[in-house]
Design a protein around this motif. Structure first.
Motif, PDB file in Angstrom:
ATOM      1  N   GLN A 104     -40.383 -15.153  31.390  1.00 14.50           N
ATOM      2  CA  GLN A 104     -40.049 -16.733  31.403  1.00 14.50           C
ATOM      3  C   GLN A 104     -41.418 -17.186  31.559  1.00 14.50           C
ATOM      4  O   GLN A 104     -42.320 -16.627  32.447  1.00 14.50           O
ATOM      5  N   PRO A 105     -41.817 -18.331  30.718  1.00 10.41           N
ATOM      6  CA  PRO A 105     -42.840 -18.909  31.079  1.00 10.41           C
ATOM      7  C   PRO A 105     -43.139 -19.873  32.336  1.00 10.41           C
ATOM      8  O   PRO A 105     -42.096 -19.885  33.002  1.00 10.41           O
ATOM      9  N   ASN A 106     -44.058 -20.454  32.577  1.00  7.53           N
ATOM     10  CA  ASN A 106     -44.389 -21.312  33.745  1.00  7.53           C
ATOM     11  C   ASN A 106     -43.330 -22.435  33.705  1.00  7.53           C
ATOM     12  O   ASN A 106     -42.690 -22.675  34.728  1.00  7.53           O
ATOM     13  N   GLN A 107     -43.223 -22.921  32.543  1.00  7.41           N
ATOM     14  CA  GLN A 107     -42.278 -24.087  32.463  1.00  7.41           C
ATOM     15  C   GLN A 107     -41.449 -23.992  30.982  1.00  7.41           C
ATOM     16  O   GLN A 107     -42.294 -23.714  30.079  1.00  7.41           O
ATOM     17  N   VAL A 108     -40.374 -24.096  31.073  1.00  9.41           N
ATOM     18  CA  VAL A 108     -39.297 -23.787  29.890  1.00  9.41           C
ATOM     19  C   VAL A 108     -39.383 -24.921  29.153  1.00  9.41           C
ATOM     20  O   VAL A 108     -38.719 -26.024  29.797  1.00  9.41           O
ATOM     21  N   SER A 109     -40.130 -25.247  28.047  1.00  9.95           N
ATOM     22  CA  SER A 109     -40.199 -26.483  27.278  1.00  9.95           C
ATOM     23  C   SER A 109     -39.510 -26.067  25.811  1.00  9.95           C
ATOM     24  O   SER A 109     -39.119 -25.145  25.634  1.00  9.95           O
ATOM     25  N   GLN A 110     -39.520 -27.333  25.269  1.00 10.03           N
ATOM     26  CA  GLN A 110     -39.093 -27.075  23.593  1.00 10.03           C
ATOM     27  C   GLN A 110     -39.769 -26.279  22.769  1.00 10.03           C
ATOM     28  O   GLN A 110     -39.493 -25.593  22.109  1.00 10.03           O
ATOM     29  N   THR A 111     -41.024 -26.264  23.157  1.00 10.40           N
ATOM     30  CA  THR A 111     -42.042 -25.431  22.310  1.00 10.40           C
ATOM     31  C   THR A 111     -41.922 -23.798  22.543  1.00 10.40           C
ATOM     32  O   THR A 111     -42.135 -23.048  21.863  1.00 10.40           O
ATOM     33  N   TRP A 112     -41.265 -23.692  23.852  1.00  9.54           N
ATOM     34  CA  TRP A 112     -41.070 -21.985  23.886  1.00  9.54           C
ATOM     35  C   TRP A 112     -39.385 -21.800  23.582  1.00  9.54           C
ATOM     36  O   TRP A 112     -39.275 -20.833  23.089  1.00  9.54           O
ATOM     37  N   LEU A 113     -38.563 -22.726  23.698  1.00  6.14           N
ATOM     38  CA  LEU A 113     -37.203 -22.618  23.427  1.00  6.14           C
ATOM     39  C   LEU A 113     -36.952 -22.218  21.930  1.00  6.14           C
ATOM     40  O   LEU A 113     -36.268 -21.173  21.608  1.00  6.14           O
ATOM     41  N   THR A 114     -37.560 -23.057  20.977  1.00  6.58           N
ATOM     42  CA  THR A 114     -37.387 -22.810  19.628  1.00  6.58           C
ATOM     43  C   THR A 114     -37.790 -21.581  18.849  1.00  6.58           C
ATOM     44  O   THR A 114     -37.055 -20.857  18.405  1.00  6.58           O
ATOM     45  N   PRO A 115     -39.113 -20.917  19.380  1.00  6.34           N
ATOM     46  CA  PRO A 115     -39.333 -19.580  19.074  1.00  6.34           C
ATOM     47  C   PRO A 115     -38.415 -18.582  19.683  1.00  6.34           C
ATOM     48  O   PRO A 115     -37.962 -17.574  19.017  1.00  6.34           O
ATOM     49  N   ALA A 116     -38.283 -18.592  20.758  1.00  3.15           N
ATOM     50  CA  ALA A 116     -37.283 -17.817  21.493  1.00  3.15           C
ATOM     51  C   ALA A 116     -35.851 -17.720  20.756  1.00  3.15           C
ATOM     52  O   ALA A 116     -35.273 -16.500  20.454  1.00  3.15           O
ATOM     53  N   LEU A 122     -21.808 -24.368  11.631  1.00  3.07           N
ATOM     54  CA  LEU A 122     -23.230 -24.045  11.943  1.00  3.07           C
ATOM     55  C   LEU A 122     -24.478 -23.335  11.067  1.00  3.07           C
ATOM     56  O   LEU A 122     -25.350 -23.632  11.046  1.00  3.07           O
ATOM     57  N   ALA A 123     -23.615 -22.591  10.484  1.00  8.00           N
ATOM     58  CA  ALA A 123     -24.401 -21.567   9.500  1.00  8.00           C
ATOM     59  C   ALA A 123     -24.321 -22.098   7.810  1.00  8.00           C
ATOM     60  O   ALA A 123     -24.636 -21.206   7.046  1.00  8.00           O
ATOM     61  N   ALA A 124     -24.078 -23.414   7.756  1.00 10.00           N
ATOM     62  CA  ALA A 124     -24.165 -23.796   6.490  1.00 10.00           C
ATOM     63  C   ALA A 124     -25.202 -24.847   6.490  1.00 10.00           C
ATOM     64  O   ALA A 124     -25.135 -26.019   6.970  1.00 10.00           O
ATOM     65  N   PRO A 125     -26.526 -24.496   5.869  1.00  7.52           N
ATOM     66  CA  PRO A 125     -26.871 -23.318   5.334  1.00  7.52           C
ATOM     67  C   PRO A 125     -27.156 -22.216   6.146  1.00  7.52           C
ATOM     68  O   PRO A 125     -27.234 -22.394   7.038  1.00  7.52           O
ATOM     69  N   GLN A 126     -27.272 -20.933   5.537  1.00  3.45           N
ATOM     70  CA  GLN A 126     -27.274 -19.781   6.289  1.00  3.45           C
ATOM     71  C   GLN A 126     -28.891 -19.460   6.905  1.00  3.45           C
ATOM     72  O   GLN A 126     -28.731 -18.694   7.852  1.00  3.45           O
ATOM     73  N   ASP A 127     -29.854 -20.511   6.841  1.00  6.37           N
ATOM     74  CA  ASP A 127     -30.951 -20.161   7.493  1.00  6.37           C
ATOM     75  C   ASP A 127     -30.873 -21.166   8.758  1.00  6.37           C
ATOM     76  O   ASP A 127     -31.815 -21.274   9.487  1.00  6.37           O
ATOM     77  N   LEU A 128     -29.845 -21.658   9.055  1.00  5.82           N
ATOM     78  CA  LEU A 128     -29.471 -22.546  10.277  1.00  5.82           C
ATOM     79  C   LEU A 128     -30.194 -23.798  10.487  1.00  5.82           C
ATOM     80  O   LEU A 128     -30.497 -24.296  11.319  1.00  5.82           O
ATOM     81  N   SER A 129     -30.871 -24.175   9.116  1.00  2.63           N
ATOM     82  CA  SER A 129     -31.673 -25.607   9.216  1.00  2.63           C
ATOM     83  C   SER A 129     -30.741 -26.681   9.309  1.00  2.63           C
ATOM     84  O   SER A 129     -31.456 -27.763  10.101  1.00  2.63           O
ATOM     85  N   ASN A 130     -29.527 -26.763   9.443  1.00  2.00           N
ATOM     86  CA  ASN A 130     -28.757 -28.053   9.760  1.00  2.00           C
ATOM     87  C   ASN A 130     -28.079 -28.030  11.188  1.00  2.00           C
ATOM     88  O   ASN A 130     -27.156 -28.714  11.493  1.00  2.00           O
ATOM     89  N   THR A 131     -28.494 -27.195  11.891  1.00  2.00           N
ATOM     90  CA  THR A 131     -28.017 -26.905  13.351  1.00  2.00           C
ATOM     91  C   THR A 131     -29.245 -27.098  14.493  1.00  2.00           C
ATOM     92  O   THR A 131     -30.116 -26.494  14.085  1.00  2.00           O
ATOM     93  N   ALA A 132     -28.991 -27.797  15.474  1.00  2.00           N
ATOM     94  CA  ALA A 132     -29.779 -27.926  16.623  1.00  2.00           C
ATOM     95  C   ALA A 132     -29.000 -27.738  17.823  1.00  2.00           C
ATOM     96  O   ALA A 132     -27.822 -28.345  18.130  1.00  2.00           O
ATOM     97  N   ILE A 133     -29.816 -27.243  18.571  1.00  2.00           N
ATOM     98  CA  ILE A 133     -29.167 -26.675  20.139  1.00  2.00           C
ATOM     99  C   ILE A 133     -29.974 -27.484  21.054  1.00  2.00           C
ATOM    100  O   ILE A 133     -31.438 -27.771  20.956  1.00  2.00           O
ATOM    101  N   VAL A 134     -29.256 -28.340  21.991  1.00  2.00           N
ATOM    102  CA  VAL A 134     -29.809 -29.068  23.114  1.00  2.00           C
ATOM    103  C   VAL A 134     -29.479 -28.569  24.317  1.00  2.00           C
ATOM    104  O   VAL A 134     -28.189 -28.447  24.665  1.00  2.00           O
ATOM    105  N   LEU A 135     -30.444 -28.409  25.257  1.00  2.00           N
ATOM    106  CA  LEU A 135     -30.461 -27.916  26.527  1.00  2.00           C
ATOM    107  C   LEU A 135     -30.869 -28.963  27.607  1.00  2.00           C
ATOM    108  O   LEU A 135     -31.529 -29.962  27.153  1.00  2.00           O
ATOM    109  N   PRO A 136     -30.455 -28.791  28.905  1.00  2.00           N
ATOM    110  CA  PRO A 136     -30.965 -29.740  29.888  1.00  2.00           C
ATOM    111  C   PRO A 136     -32.376 -29.898  29.973  1.00  2.00           C
ATOM    112  O   PRO A 136     -33.142 -28.828  29.518  1.00  2.00           O
ATOM    113  N   GLN A 137     -32.813 -31.010  30.379  1.00  2.00           N
ATOM    114  CA  GLN A 137     -34.330 -31.305  30.580  1.00  2.00           C
ATOM    115  C   GLN A 137     -35.226 -29.985  31.319  1.00  2.00           C
ATOM    116  O   GLN A 137     -36.130 -29.772  30.873  1.00  2.00           O
ATOM    117  N   ASN A 138     -34.447 -29.585  32.335  1.00  2.00           N
ATOM    118  CA  ASN A 138     -34.968 -28.541  33.162  1.00  2.00           C
ATOM    119  C   ASN A 138     -33.834 -27.479  33.063  1.00  2.00           C
ATOM    120  O   ASN A 138     -33.310 -27.165  34.013  1.00  2.00           O
TER     121      ASN A 138
END
Length: 785
Positions: free
Chosen positions: A239-251, A555-571
């Motif tokens: 886990q990083p110091n702070q879980v942010s959008q810049t960590w969540l997407t690569p993970a 969610l998997a259309a297209p297969q590279d998942l480019s049309n899907t976005a996941i949203v998590l709480p702020q913290n």
């Protein structure tokens, strides 16, 4: 009947086995396992071998070396009950019967002479004649032992067989052959007295030494993921110091990539906050810049230096901010392999991870360090370009269908013998396909001579339903015959399978007097790859529908998942992040593309364009759910203060530990969906995560709302009955996504509302009658004038 299964990883380092997967006969191509088996040696021969070994003199130096090696040996028991084919037993019936087990050898195992054994426990019919009945064991086509079936009154017997270590390969197949007879003259192959059961506590025993794991990207995804492992691959994220959008997407993208690598193999994912907590059998993944991951600065054996939150190259200069850095090393305490994706900026970290998600590009990697300077973005495939499914065009040949086993085009397949197995063809329709009348298959096949034309035939089945066939009526055989088979429009589904059976019988009759079966190996049947299909279908899907989510749609259309976005709480909490990783892994397993373009956001970072144009997935408990619009939709919903509401009632649930999966039409785009993974507590959200982790639960999904509960305090994730799933269709109306003609829409409207057809006919008749009477009246008035 021949059976084959694949023993797969579990979460235990030694002995305990908890999960496995069925490997069908055509999967032998994928695993390169030969469709043969080894004969095992009788126990008396092993005793003789031991005696001979004891009588052999050894030098003191050799004895000391062997004693030292023996102390380093690790014992691993691979029990047969890990296979669903075995379950409580493996029953072999008839005069001749085979049971097959496939297993792999992990990459870091070193097997020496005498370190592999097979313990076979069995029971057999008391009616068998010992002099004419025996059990033979083979490994990869080489015999390793045989034992007579001579136990009285069905007593349990067992035999311990040595397996030469040089026979054990990366992919292996163990075959157990039972030859059985209940008569001194001629045994009836259909007699119920001809049976032998291999007991589920039979096992393979390995004594091995662990080899050092090479740290080299040329073998990636190994050692992060071992495709040959017998245990569950355990991935741990720091886990990083702070879980942010810049960590969540690569993970999320890396986890989806690992899910594609895992395919049907189990994988366990967890989080740690301290590197010292990582166990030797785990694989640590660190994502983020040095400022996000302070542990990098204190790492002693990194190939590159980290100074003042910056990564330096070999000349002690800061690496450019647009260059991704990939490192592979070990933990200092547990010596576990570590994958590090870092850089001097968040963009560099994303580039490093993106390199690992592109299979063709990552083959360039080697050594312990990779600097990703330039990485070209991969083009997004078409919405209906799904590699594992039927081609998008309506007219195609069998050679254009890629096999699910190894992803290679289908080629000519020949089967042989009177009991020839089926030729399986994955005929997986796209999830939004709607088939119409008139779809057909032109089967091109050949068969050899010396068949009995009266009793030989070819049959075509779709998901076990007979849809066509013909007699094999030429005594001299036939070459490239054609058989047109209609494909019923209501049977073709996203998980359909075509099977072609050649029912071949020899012209020579059975010799009852001498108990001789007629020769049958000259009987051959072939399905040719230029077999063609002519489909009548249109694009049409009714949403919301969780049944389609089992195949990845939408969610998997297209297969590279480019049309899907996941949203998590702020913290996000640890449970939120683990649920995100479970969903990403599942999306990776059910999709196939050259890259991963899945995006993860928090409410503050979610762009309005993404909200309107993408399929959205919200993750979090009710109080912190990032997309509260889902709770304002109709049907069953969670409400405040542990309560639920629907159109019929509102109830209080102060002890609500259930999880909920709910799919609705997106409030911002009627052609997109919003999927909610939520609960009133972290306990309920953890149960949602387990549904996406475990195949037996995930592939039960249906309707648009699922409630997940358990009566156990700490349910076993490998127990198929540990959780209870309740399904609801709570959407007030269904939205149809379709691309069809007006005539097709009218035709479907009539088909779905045929009860109104008589009323419509009467109404139309009355209307036409009124119009005609009005016309006649006006005509009469004009004549009077």
């Amino acid at each position: 009947m021949k059976q084959l299964f694949h023993l797969l990883p579990t979460g235990t380092t030694i002995v305990v086995a908890t999960s496995c997967y069925l490997l069908f006969p055509d999967a032998l191509t994928r695993v390169n396992a030969q469709s043969k088996a080894n004969n095992q040696q009788p126990v008396i021969l092993l005793a003789q071998a031991d005696t001979e070994a004891k009588s052999t003199q050894k030098s003191p130096a050799n004895s000391l070396s062997e004693a030292t090696d023996a102390k380093n040996l690790i014992t691993y028991n691979l029990e047969f009950n890990r296979s669903p084919v075995v379950g409580n037993r493996m029953r072999l019936r008839g005069v001749y019967s085979e049971g097959r087990l496939a297993f792999t050898r992990p990459r870091n195992w070193k097997l020496d002479k005498g370190q592999v054994k097979a313990l076979i426990r069995f029971q057999h019919s008391p009616a068998l004649y010992a002099s004419r009945s025996n059990l033979t064991v083979l490994l990869n086509g080489t015999s390793v032992g045989s034992v007579p079936l001579n136990r009285k009154q069905s007593q349990i017997g067992q035999v311990l067989l040595n397996i030469p270590s040089n026979l054990v390969q990366d992919y292996n197949e163990l075959t157990i052959v039972a030859q059985q007879s209940n008569s001194l003259e001629c045994s009836n192959p259909n007699s119920p007295d001809l049976w032998t059961e291999i007991l589920p506590d039979s096992k393979l025993i390995f004594n091995f030494q662990q080899q050092p794991i090479p740290l080299n990207f040329s073998r990636y995804p190994y050692p992060v993921f071992d495709e040959l492992g017998l245990d569950t691959n355990q991935i741990v994220y720091l886990q990083p110091n702070q879980v942010s959008q810049t960590w969540l997407t690569p993970a999320a993208r890396l986890q989806a990539s690992l899910g594609r690598t895992a395919d049907f193999r189990p994988m366990q994912t967890s989080l740690v906050s301290d590197v010292s907590d990582v166990k030797p059998n785990q694989r640590l993944v660190i994502i983020g810049t040095p400022s996000e991951q302070p542990a990098l600065a204190s790492w002693k054996n990194l190939p590159l230096k980290v100074v003042s939150s910056q990564i330096l190259d070999r000349d002690n200069n800061p690496i450019p901010e647009d260059t991704g850095v990939l490192l592979i090393t070990r933990t200092e305490k547990s010596n576990a392999p570590v994958l590090i994706a870092t850089g001097n900026s968040s963009q560099a970290v994303a580039k490093a991870v993106q390199f690992l998600t592109q299979p063709d590009v990552r083959k360039m990697g080697t050594g312990q360090v990779i600097l990703v300077d330039k990485l070209q973005d991969t083009a997004t495939p078409g919405t209906r370009q799904w590699p594992r499914y039927l081609p998008e065009k309506n007219t195609f040949q069998l050679s254009e269908i890629k096999t699910q086993v190894n992803g290679q085009p289908f080629t000519d397949v020949t089967v042989r013998g009177a009991a020839a197995p089926a030729i399986d063809i994955d005929f997986r329709a796209l999830p939004d396909d709607r088939f119409l009348r008139g779809s057909s298959m032109n089967l091109v096949y050949s068969y050899g001579p010396q068949m009995n034309p009266r009793t030989s035939a070819i049959e075509v089945l779709l998901d076990g339903v007979f849809i066509g066939g013909a007699r094999l009526d030429s005594e001299s055989g036939a070459n490239r015959k054609n058989l047109k088979v209609n494909l019923p429009e209501n049977l073709v589904k996203p998980n359909s399978r075509l099977q072609v059976f050649f029912r071949m019988n020899s012209r020579e009759p059975f010799d009852q007097q001498n108990c001789l079966q007629p020769p049958d190996q000259q009987l051959t049947g072939t399905v040719h790859s230029d077999t063609s299909f002519d489909l009548r279908r249109e694009v049409s899907a009714d949403l919301p529908d969780l049944n389609l989510l089992k195949f990845g749609y939408p969610l998997a259309a297209p297969q590279d998942l480019s049309n899907t976005a996941i949203v998590l709480p702020q913290n996000p909490t640890a449970t939120d992040v683990l649920t995100l990783l479970a969903l990403s892994e599942r999306l990776g397993r059910i999709s196939q593309a050259d890259t991963v373009k899945l995006d993860v956001y928090t409410p503050d970072s979610l762009p309005e364009t993404v909200r309107k144009n993408n399929n959205l997935v919200g993750i979090g408990t009710r109080e912190k759910f990032p997309l509260p619009d889902v709770f304002q939709s109709g049907g069953l919903n969670l409400s405040q203060a542990f309560s639920r509401l629907s159109a019929q009632a509102t109830v209080q649930t102060p002890q609500d530990a259930q999880g909920m999966i709910k799919q609705i039409i997106s409030p911002w785009n009627k052609e997109r969906v919003l999927l909610a993974l939520t609960a009133q507590s972290d306990t309920g959200l953890e149960r949602v995560r387990q549904v996406f982790n475990q195949d037996p639960w995930f592939f039960q999904l249906k309707k648009d709302t699922v409630l997940i509960s358990s009566d156990q305090k700490d349910p076993n994730p490998y127990d198929a009955d540990a959780y209870q799933l309740d399904f609801f269709q709570s959407a007030p109306k269904v939205n149809r996504i379709e691309k069809t003609t007006l005539l097709s829409k009218v035709s479907r409207l009539i088909q779905e509302n045929w009860l109104l057809l008589p009323l419509g006919i009467v109404g139309l008749s009355v209307l036409l009658y009124g119009i005609s009477q009005l016309y006649i009246k006006r005509l009469a008035n004009s004549e009077k004038k």
